[in-house]
Design a protein around this motif. Structure first.
Motif, mmCIF file in Angstrom:
data_model
loop_
_atom_site.group_PDB
_atom_site.id
_atom_site.type_symbol
_atom_site.label_atom_id
_atom_site.label_comp_id
_atom_site.label_asym_id
_atom_site.label_seq_id
_atom_site.Cartn_x
_atom_site.Cartn_y
_atom_site.Cartn_z
ATOM 1 N N ALA A 1 0.574 -1.757 -0.144
ATOM 2 C CA ALA A 1 -0.030 -0.059 0.293
ATOM 3 C C ALA A 1 1.032 1.430 0.099
ATOM 4 O O ALA A 1 -0.102 2.535 0.455
ATOM 5 C CB ALA A 1 -0.763 0.023 1.383
ATOM 6 N N GLY A 2 2.069 1.244 -0.043
ATOM 7 C CA GLY A 2 2.906 2.176 -0.032
ATOM 8 C C GLY A 2 3.661 3.237 1.171
ATOM 9 O O GLY A 2 4.090 3.772 0.976
ATOM 10 N N TRP A 3 3.595 1.971 2.420
ATOM 11 C CA TRP A 3 3.993 2.443 3.289
ATOM 12 C C TRP A 3 5.566 2.078 3.497
ATOM 13 O O TRP A 3 6.284 1.356 2.879
ATOM 14 C CB TRP A 3 3.834 1.827 4.767
ATOM 15 N N ASP A 4 5.899 3.083 3.947
ATOM 16 C CA ASP A 4 7.334 3.471 3.980
ATOM 17 C C ASP A 4 8.244 1.645 4.479
ATOM 18 O O ASP A 4 9.324 1.763 4.802
ATOM 19 C CB ASP A 4 7.685 4.402 4.428
ATOM 20 N N LYS B 1 -6.344 -3.972 4.867
ATOM 21 C CA LYS B 1 -6.948 -3.502 3.534
ATOM 22 C C LYS B 1 -8.054 -2.267 3.923
ATOM 23 O O LYS B 1 -7.620 -0.898 3.030
ATOM 24 C CB LYS B 1 -6.692 -4.706 2.328
ATOM 25 N N GLU B 2 -8.678 -2.920 4.660
ATOM 26 C CA GLU B 2 -10.533 -1.227 4.322
ATOM 27 C C GLU B 2 -8.928 -0.472 5.321
ATOM 28 O O GLU B 2 -9.111 0.884 5.045
ATOM 29 C CB GLU B 2 -10.729 -2.101 4.987
ATOM 30 N N ARG B 3 -8.903 -0.644 6.270
ATOM 31 C CA ARG B 3 -7.811 0.441 7.442
ATOM 32 C C ARG B 3 -6.377 1.403 6.505
ATOM 33 O O ARG B 3 -6.312 2.325 6.264
ATOM 34 C CB ARG B 3 -7.624 0.136 8.366
ATOM 35 N N LEU B 4 -6.001 0.616 5.763
ATOM 36 C CA LEU B 4 -4.984 1.256 4.766
ATOM 37 C C LEU B 4 -5.290 2.299 4.345
ATOM 38 O O LEU B 4 -4.412 3.134 3.614
ATOM 39 C CB LEU B 4 -4.283 0.091 4.154
ATOM 40 N N CYS B 5 -6.857 1.889 3.497
ATOM 41 C CA CYS B 5 -7.833 2.737 2.692
ATOM 42 C C CYS B 5 -7.802 3.990 2.663
ATOM 43 O O CYS B 5 -8.104 5.398 2.520
ATOM 44 C CB CYS B 5 -8.745 1.636 1.766
ATOM 45 N N LEU C 1 0.585 1.526 15.311
ATOM 46 C CA LEU C 1 0.337 0.179 16.127
ATOM 47 C C LEU C 1 -1.549 -0.869 15.900
ATOM 48 O O LEU C 1 -1.214 -1.131 14.672
ATOM 49 C CB LEU C 1 1.132 0.167 17.170
ATOM 50 N N GLY C 2 -2.815 0.311 16.798
ATOM 51 C CA GLY C 2 -3.723 -0.516 17.157
ATOM 52 C C GLY C 2 -4.317 -0.612 16.292
ATOM 53 O O GLY C 2 -4.917 -1.190 15.604
ATOM 54 N N SER C 3 -4.218 0.549 15.807
ATOM 55 C CA SER C 3 -5.365 0.792 14.443
ATOM 56 C C SER C 3 -4.889 0.298 13.287
ATOM 57 O O SER C 3 -6.196 0.652 12.180
ATOM 58 C CB SER C 3 -5.667 2.221 14.906
ATOM 59 N N LEU C 4 -4.131 -0.484 13.007
ATOM 60 C CA LEU C 4 -3.949 -1.299 12.166
ATOM 61 C C LEU C 4 -3.232 -2.171 11.885
ATOM 62 O O LEU C 4 -4.328 -3.343 11.488
ATOM 63 C CB LEU C 4 -2.533 -0.160 11.187
ATOM 64 N N MET C 5 -2.078 -2.649 12.120
ATOM 65 C CA MET C 5 -1.888 -4.164 12.863
ATOM 66 C C MET C 5 -2.624 -4.510 13.648
ATOM 67 O O MET C 5 -2.549 -5.923 14.133
ATOM 68 C CB MET C 5 -0.654 -4.082 13.292
ATOM 69 N N GLY C 6 -3.332 -4.546 14.200
ATOM 70 C CA GLY C 6 -4.010 -4.635 15.603
ATOM 71 C C GLY C 6 -5.454 -5.286 14.996
ATOM 72 O O GLY C 6 -6.351 -5.972 15.947
#
Length: 199
Positions: free
Chosen positions: A28-31, A187-191, A174-179
């Motif tokens: 998704a383009g994260w560093d 993938k929804e949260r990455l969007c 951390l929590g709001s993505l990989m959690g």
């Protein structure tokens, strides 16, 4: 929005779909993805890295089991209270955890540092619930920090716009993505993050 470095931290526990989640974040383009499993064995961390295609290795950063930096072409090591020093053999990229302005100002030689908690934590209820840092702290960081400072703690799509007014060169999640523990939900949260960043 100003361009910000985007970093994801794994949760302390290893997810059954962790390699897929890490790949989704990087696709998704994260560093960078920080592999942060304080209780995991060397074998478990090695297995996570080996499960990922080599093209992702240079965008992984370890929080422990630093000896693995000699085996893989990784994106760096992250120093913290558990692992405060890099191995003697290591001369690659370094970052570290900071929880005070004084620690940030004493961070020469790191390619970036994280500062937490900037907002109330998603993964640690009650942590950072009252503001830890003042406008004066942020002014001092803006003027004197010797490296890039990454906001950590409570970063969500809703809090991202607030970072525009703060002296951060990026954010870590951390929590709001990989959690979320599920690749489809991740993938929804990455969007959601990417939509906010591109608005």
């Amino acid at each position: 929005m100003k361009p910000l470095k985007k970093i994801a931290f794994t949760t302390p526990e290893i997810s059954s779909c962790e390699p897929e989640m890490i790949a989704a974040v990087l696709d998704a383009g994260w560093d960078m993805v920080h592999i942060r499993h304080p209780e995991a064995s060397l074998t478990e961390i090695r297995s996570i890295i080996e499960a990922l295609p080599q093209k992702y290795h240079s965008r992984l950063r370890l929080h422990g089991h630093f000896i693995l930096a000699a085996e893989f072409n990784l994106g760096g090591l992250h120093l913290n209270s558990r692992c405060p020093q890099p191995p003697a053999f290591y001369n690659g990229p370094l970052s570290r955890s900071c929880h005070t302005v004084a620690e940030v100002l004493d961070s020469k030689g790191f390619d970036y540092v994280t500062l937490s908690p900037v907002f109330p934590s998603v993964s640690k209820p009650g942590y950072g619930s009252s503001p830890v840092f003042t406008p004066q702290d942020f002014s001092q960081i803006d003027k004197l920090a010797p490296t890039v400072v990454i906001a950590l703690g409570g970063v969500t799509p809703a809090t991202l716009p607030l970072l525009q007014e703060m002296p951060f060169g990026g954010f870590a999640v951390l929590g709001s993505l990989m959690g979320c523990g599920d690749v489809a939900l991740l993938k929804e949260r990455l969007c959601q993050f990417n939509l906010t960043l591109n608005s």
